[in-house]
Write an enzyme that holds these catalytic residues in place. Structure first.
Site, PDB file in Angstrom:
ATOM      1  N   HIS A  64     -10.841   7.665  -6.141  1.00 54.33           N
ATOM      2  CA  HIS A  64     -10.699   7.279  -7.547  1.00 54.33           C
ATOM      3  C   HIS A  64     -11.596   6.084  -7.903  1.00 54.33           C
ATOM      4  O   HIS A  64     -12.498   6.171  -8.730  1.00 54.33           O
ATOM      5  CB  HIS A  64      -9.254   6.869  -7.842  1.00 54.33           C
ATOM      6  CG  HIS A  64      -8.214   7.867  -7.489  1.00 54.33           C
ATOM      7  ND1 HIS A  64      -7.975   8.990  -8.225  1.00 54.33           N
ATOM      8  CD2 HIS A  64      -7.300   7.894  -6.475  1.00 54.33           C
ATOM      9  CE1 HIS A  64      -6.971   9.677  -7.706  1.00 54.33           C
ATOM     10  NE2 HIS A  64      -6.545   9.033  -6.640  1.00 54.33           N
TER      11      HIS A  64
HETATM   12  C1  BDR Z   1      -5.173   4.904  -8.898  1.00 51.12           C
HETATM   13  O1  BDR Z   1      -3.903   4.511  -8.386  1.00 51.12           O
HETATM   14  C2  BDR Z   1      -4.053   3.885  -7.147  1.00 51.12           C
HETATM   15  O2  BDR Z   1      -3.138   4.401  -6.237  1.00 51.12           O
HETATM   16  C3  BDR Z   1      -5.486   4.061  -6.715  1.00 51.12           C
HETATM   17  O3  BDR Z   1      -5.945   2.913  -6.051  1.00 51.12           O
HETATM   18  C4  BDR Z   1      -6.217   4.283  -8.016  1.00 51.12           C
HETATM   19  O4  BDR Z   1      -6.634   3.059  -8.586  1.00 51.12           O
HETATM   20  C5  BDR Z   1      -5.220   6.429  -8.963  1.00 51.12           C
HETATM   21  O5  BDR Z   1      -4.214   6.918  -9.796  1.00 51.12           O
END
Ligand code: BDR
Ligand code: CA
Length: 313
Positions: A243
């Site tokens: 992500h």
């Molecule tokens: C986001 O949530 C976190 O768990 C990850 O680091 C990312 O920023 C994804 O939904």
């Protein structure tokens, strides 16, 4: 061209860690002024520590790391150990950091930096809940005009949600903060799940990290080994979605991404859809656009960039 000045606001998290590594590996394009930690994936005492662990892994112990808000604006903190493990950085065994945590509060640092640097030259890169950024904007509304751009990971439209059926984690944890940020008037670019769920670390891509043979390459491969089990089990996906590194990659190679300038509002009133990013992708309202909402990524280009840059550390 001189490198773009950025502040990374983060809650590491394995994918945050990779985003930080990618930024620190790219000094020609990115000047990381500071890293501000926020509570999110794990509590603040761990996110600030993890941020420093990652800087040391990158061989950049001089990076300024600040601790910020330990809880959302008006809600109880929701964490994601079920994804990231107890430490937030489960996977590799990395030494405790010896580099210092700065004394200044992250929010004060953000405000002071935006006021001190030339107007429109500092980009904020939030990779976690938007609490620090919202508190800074509330406390010092004058900074909104001084921000070059906010490039954040959060939200979803076609992919809808990952922490609830309708909400993405970062926005869900502090929806009131997200509302403040999306209404602030600064240029905003969003990397939603629609993009990040296409940035999957397949076995082949993870083998390429490991094959770098460096401490960074091996640590990233081990982080991915841990992080991917959640997404593979839950979504049957081909690997872990990276992500947050989409934010760093966008700042280096914006041509890898495509999106639309649209209106995005944050749901804060409904229990059922709390934290939903109500994204007018199809332009069916007359609400004014307030964000560039990305929809697609050249995943092969992204992983080629990431692997090459990690190899520089
Ligand atoms: C986001 O949530 C976190 O768990 C990850 O680091 C990312 O920023 C994804 O939904
Ligand atoms: Ca994150």
């Amino acid at each position: 061209m001189s490198p773009r000045k950025i502040i990374i606001d983060t809650d590491p998290g394995q994918d945050d860690a990779v985003a930080i590594l990618l930024a620190l590996a790219s000094p020609d394009e990115l000047d990381v002024l500071g890293i501000t930690a926020v509570a999110g994936n794990v509590p603040l005492h761990l996110t600030q520590k993890n941020a420093r662990i990652v800087c040391e892994l990158a061989g950049k112990p001089d990076t300024l790391v600040f601790a910020g808000c330990d809880a959302p604006l008006s809600r109880k903190l929701v964490t994601a150990e079920h994804v990231h493990g107890k430490t937030g950085l489960d996977g590799p065994t990395l030494p405790d950091p010896t580099m210092p945590l700065q004394d200044q509060h992250a929010v004060d640092y953000i405000i002071e930096t935006l006021r001190a640097e030339e107007q429109g030259t500092v980009t904020l890169c939030p990779l976690g809940p938007l609490t620090n950024i919202a508190v800074a904007l509330q406390r010092a509304p004058d900074i909104a005009d001084r921000i070059q751009e906010i490039v954040l990971m959060g939200g979803a439209y076609f992919e809808v949600g990952n922490i609830t059926p309708t909400a993405e984690f970062n926005i869900y944890v502090d929806p009131e903060a997200a509302k403040v940020v999306f209404a602030c008037g600064a240029p905003i670019t969003v990397m939603p799940l629609d993009v990040t769920h296409k940035a999957l670390v397949t076995a082949e891509r993870n083998a390429a990290f490991r094959a770098l043979g460096t401490p960074v390459g091996v640590a990233v491969a081990e982080m991915t080994d841990f992080f991917e089990r959640f997404d593979k089990e839950k979504y049957g996906s081909a690997g872990a979605p990276l992500h947050d590194p989409c934010v760093s990659a966008y700042l280096i190679r914006p041509d890898l991404f495509t999106g639309r300038q649209i209106n995005v509002e944050i749901e804060t009133g409904s229990d059922l859809t709390l934290g939903m990013t109500v994204a007018d992708w199809w332009g069916v309202t007359d609400r004014a656009p307030n964000a560039t909402f990305m929809g697609d990524i050249d995943a092969n280009g992204f992983f080629a960039l990431l692997t090459e840059r990690l190899g520089r550390l």
